[in-house]
Design an enzyme around this catalytic site. Structure first.
Site, short mmCIF file in Angstrom:
data_model
loop_
_atom_site.label_atom_id
_atom_site.label_comp_id
_atom_site.label_asym_id
_atom_site.label_seq_id
_atom_site.Cartn_x
_atom_site.Cartn_y
_atom_site.Cartn_z
CG ASP A 219 -1.51 1.17 1.19
OD1 ASP A 219 -2.48 1.93 0.15
OD2 ASP A 219 -2.57 1.83 1.74
CD GLU B 49 -0.38 5.56 -3.98
OE1 GLU B 49 0.21 5.85 -2.66
OE2 GLU B 49 -0.62 4.38 -4.61
CG ASP C 215 -8.23 4.45 -0.66
OD1 ASP C 215 -7.87 3.59 -0.18
OD2 ASP C 215 -7.54 5.53 -0.04
O1 MIG Z 1 -4.88 5.85 4.30
O2 MIG Z 1 -4.17 0.94 6.05
O3 MIG Z 1 -5.97 2.09 -0.20
O4 MIG Z 1 -6.37 -0.25 1.56
O5 MIG Z 1 -7.26 -0.03 4.49
C1 MIG Z 1 -5.16 4.99 4.23
C2 MIG Z 1 -5.33 1.31 5.77
C3 MIG Z 1 -4.22 3.69 3.74
C4 MIG Z 1 -5.03 2.81 2.39
C5 MIG Z 1 -5.77 1.51 1.18
C6 MIG Z 1 -6.50 0.91 2.03
C7 MIG Z 1 -6.17 0.23 3.56
C8 MIG Z 1 -5.58 1.97 4.06
N1 MIG Z 1 -4.61 2.86 3.66
#
Ligand code: MIG
Length: 702
Positions: free
Chosen positions: A318, A321, A422
């Site tokens: 996650d 980016e 998201d």
């Molecule tokens: O700022 O880890 O897209 O699937 O549950 C949010 C928490 C960070 C973004 C991900 C999402 C995940 C969430 N993350």
């Protein structure tokens, strides 16, 4: 035919392309002209940008992966700058991923252009309506691969020849998956697992979000909330669950924290002064490994190796980016906001995220320097690509696993899959996800899924059902939702809905022989499991306009419901098909079909054989002993495929699989063994034949 065109003086390599043997590399020129396909108008240096204009014809353009807005991409400007852009409205640009590959189609021509540049880039697909496409990169130069083929499926194959085949996920990855930000303790996770089994709702995978960690420190476990995590994992495995855990790139700055100590001053991205670059994310102050360095990837993969050894079956990469929230104070403020959110805030929950989500800050490109000395603006779009790559290297070699990423670049399919980020519990996002998953298929990413039920905002019972129906046909079928939102586990709705949701999941499990066969044939032959209709019916011009239906494998058409209160919808069938809800054949053309809340319109093409099995609680590694086939033979003929392997290793690459073709012709069923490379289990196959006039039954054993 694949041409390689070089513009300017490229000084960075995305590593997206792995094979160039079949590529014709053209001598360097300012303006290229390719076989009456297109013509370059100009190539200009504009400050620190290089701008190329190409003249193109009228026609439609598809691709660019899971961007938002419109399925036919023509007429819009797109930015390639991987960004945690949280609220997916039609104008949200840029988004998490960069897949600068598109397919052009008109009456006479089909071609693909892959603009390979890992840094900041804008592509304008004729927003001015002058039949001009503009490519603008911040940097010295870039490469374009122009693919000419007569057929779209061939274009896609050529693109995958360049950028690499998709990895195969394990058999069990096709099962239903439950996630939530977060399940906060061992007890909560085990209760979740038990509830699935008690209620006999099939489920294969449970996902752990950031709160399993100790203070959001990577590769650690919260000792209080997840005491003895190994025991928990063991227990889950005994109950037939697999476990997938999240990893973020940011390493907490904390003296004595081993991961930080190992990496500091060696493996992190730098600032302009040559010091480790620092930002703030969930753990507070963090530094970011430079995954574009092979050395760093090796180090990370060792961390992953140790981590997954305890019994982790999948990783979810996650925030890569890279998402950076801002300063330490920003993050404290954000956390406070989140903690104070209540369900009553309803849709406001979504808004609050928007506020704290990282802003697409272009200046980061100047602030950050990679270990090879290149500025971040030249490499940003391959940061996530290299993170999932490093993670993949950490998994045991010959075993398949789930490995998905939020940020990505072309070629990511070699290392794993993606989810679309998201989304929200909005009706509009059902339609959006149909188009995004199809567009991901068109850029060669086959292991895909979206947050079923919607991540942000509060879902409703009806929306959940429609989301679940669509999700049940995706390669990855994962229910996930954000902290502060209404819960989305199947039993958190009224009993009536729980029953419906359970049935949807069970239907998915019944379809597994068909789904896994088509999925694996797709992996071997570069055919996406999910595809727009035109990929399989490219001669039918109407199919190019269909952006709210899709094919699952080569024989099923799905036409989801994406509006509340809907009881029927219009469906376009490119061929005579069997309506699997209303049990009748429909001719080629437009039809209005019923869709009660329990039904998602879906159809089997006439001439196909769909293999099914009984539903079960979890899949593990293979089919049931009884395979139930449905033969749709209005016109007396049908074919279907059955693929089988061990479901868990990469031995299929060495030919260790079985592939059978079933051929039904006027009352007779024959089996052609295309390949027998895997010691197979004796199975009982029983078939029902649906013809124009009758229903027959056939039994086979082999
Ligand atoms: O700022 O880890 O897209 O699937 O549950 C949010 C928490 C960070 C973004 C991900 C999402 C995940 C969430 N993350």
């Amino acid at each position: 035919m694949i041409y390689k065109l070089i513009y300017g003086n490229p000084d960075v390599d995305s590593e997206a392309v792995i094979k160039e043997k079949r590529v014709k590399i053209l001598p360097k020129s300012e303006k290229y002209k390719i076989e009456n396909i297109f013509e370059d108008i100009s190539l200009k240096k504009e400050g620190e940008f290089l701008v190329l204009e190409k003249k193109i014809e009228e026609g439609m353009i598809f691709g660019f992966g899971d961007k938002v807005g419109q399925f036919n991409r023509r007429g819009k400007q797109y930015i390639f700058w991987n960004t945690d852009n949280f609220t997916h409205h039609p104008g949200s640009e840029p988004l998490y991923k960069s897949f600068p590959f598109f397919i052009f189609v008109n009456e006479n021509k089909k071609y693909g252009i892959f603009t390979d540049y890992p840094g900041y880039m804008e592509i304008d697909l004729d927003s001015e309506g002058r039949n001009i496409i503009t490519f603008k990169i911040r940097g010295e130069g870039f490469t374009q691969y122009v693919i000419l083929e007569e057929k779209i499926d061939k274009l896609l194959k050529s693109y995958l020849y360049l950028t690499g085949k998709n990895v195969a996920f394990p058999f069990w990855s096709l099962g239903y998956q439950q996630s939530r930000w977060s399940y906060f303790s061992k007890e909560e996770v085990l209760n979740l697992a038990k509830t699935f089994r008690e209620k006999q709702i099939p489920c294969d995978v449970i996902w752990l979000d950031i709160d399993y960690m100790d203070s959001f420190k990577l590769f650690t476990w919260n000792k209080e909330k997840f005491s003895d995590h190994k025991e928990m994992l063991e227990e889950l495995h005994k109950m037939g669950f697999k476990v997938s855990a999240i990893l973020d790139p940011g390493v907490k700055v904390e003296e004595g924290y081993r991961v930080f100590e190992e990496a500091k001053d060696r493996y992190f991205l730098k600032d302009n002064m040559g010091k480790d670059f620092e930002g703030a994310v969930w753990p507070g102050r963090v530094r970011f490994p430079d995954f574009t360095s092979k050395n760093v990837r090796k180090w990370w993969s060792q961390k992953v190796r140790e981590f997954v050894k305890d019994g982790i079956d999948g990783i979810w990469n996650d925030m890569n980016e890279i998402a950076i929230f801002g300063t330490d104070e920003d993050i404290a403020h954000a956390k406070e906001k989140l903690e104070n959110l209540k369900l009553e805030d309803g849709i406001g929950v979504a808004g609050a995220f928007g506020e704290i989500g990282s802003i697409p800050r272009k200046d980061r490109g100047n602030e950050i320097v990679h270990l090879n000395g290149k500025k971040h603006y030249k490499l940003r779009n391959v940061y996530g690509f290299n993170m999932i790559r490093a993670t993949q290297e950490g998994f045991p070699k010959n075993y398949r696993n789930i490995n998905i990423t939020r940020a990505a670049y072309s070629g990511v399919q070699r290392f794993g899959g993606v989810w679309t980020g998201d989304n929200h519990s909005w009706w509009e996002h059902i339609l959006l996800e149909i188009q995004r998953i199809m567009s991901l298929s068109l850029v060669g990413v086959f292991n895909t899924g979206f947050d079923v039920g919607g991540f942000g905002g509060n879902t409703s019972a009806e929306l959940m059902v429609r989301f679940m129906q669509l999700g049940s046909f995706m390669p990855l079928f994962r229910n996930h939702s954000a902290i502060g939102t209404r819960r989305q586990e199947p039993w958190t709705f009224d009993k009536k809905y729980e029953k419906i949701l359970k049935k949807i999941i069970e239907y998915r499990y019944r379809l597994i022989p068909y789904l896994y066969s088509e999925y694996m044939i797709g992996i071997l032959k570069d055919i996406p499991l999910i595809a727009p209709l035109f990929l399989h019916f490219e001669k039918d011009k109407k199919t190019y306009q269909i952006d709210d239906q899709f094919m699952v494998g080569r024989s099923i058409i799905v036409a989801p419901i994406y509006k509340p209160g809907t009881k029927s919808r219009l469906v376009y069938l490119p061929k005579r098909s069997y309506d699997l809800n209303n049990n009748k054949f429909l001719n080629k053309g437009w039809h209005e079909v019923n869709a009660t809340l329990e039904e998602i319109p879906h159809f089997a093409l006439d001439g196909s054989i769909i293999l099914t099995q009984e539903s079960k609680q979890y899949l593990e590694n293979s089919y049931e002993d009884e395979i139930i086939g449905k033969i749709f033979a209005y016109s007396g003929k049908a074919i279907g495929y059955f693929y089988e392997d061990d479901g868990k290793t990469n031995n299929y690459k060495k030919g260790m699989y079985n592939l059978y073709k079933f051929i039904y012709k006027h009352g007779e069923l024959k089996i052609k063994k295309i390949r027998e490379g895997y010691k197979h289990k004796k199975r009982n196959f029983s078939f029902e034949v649906f013809t124009k006039t009758s229903l027959e039954k056939i039994n086979k054993e082999f």
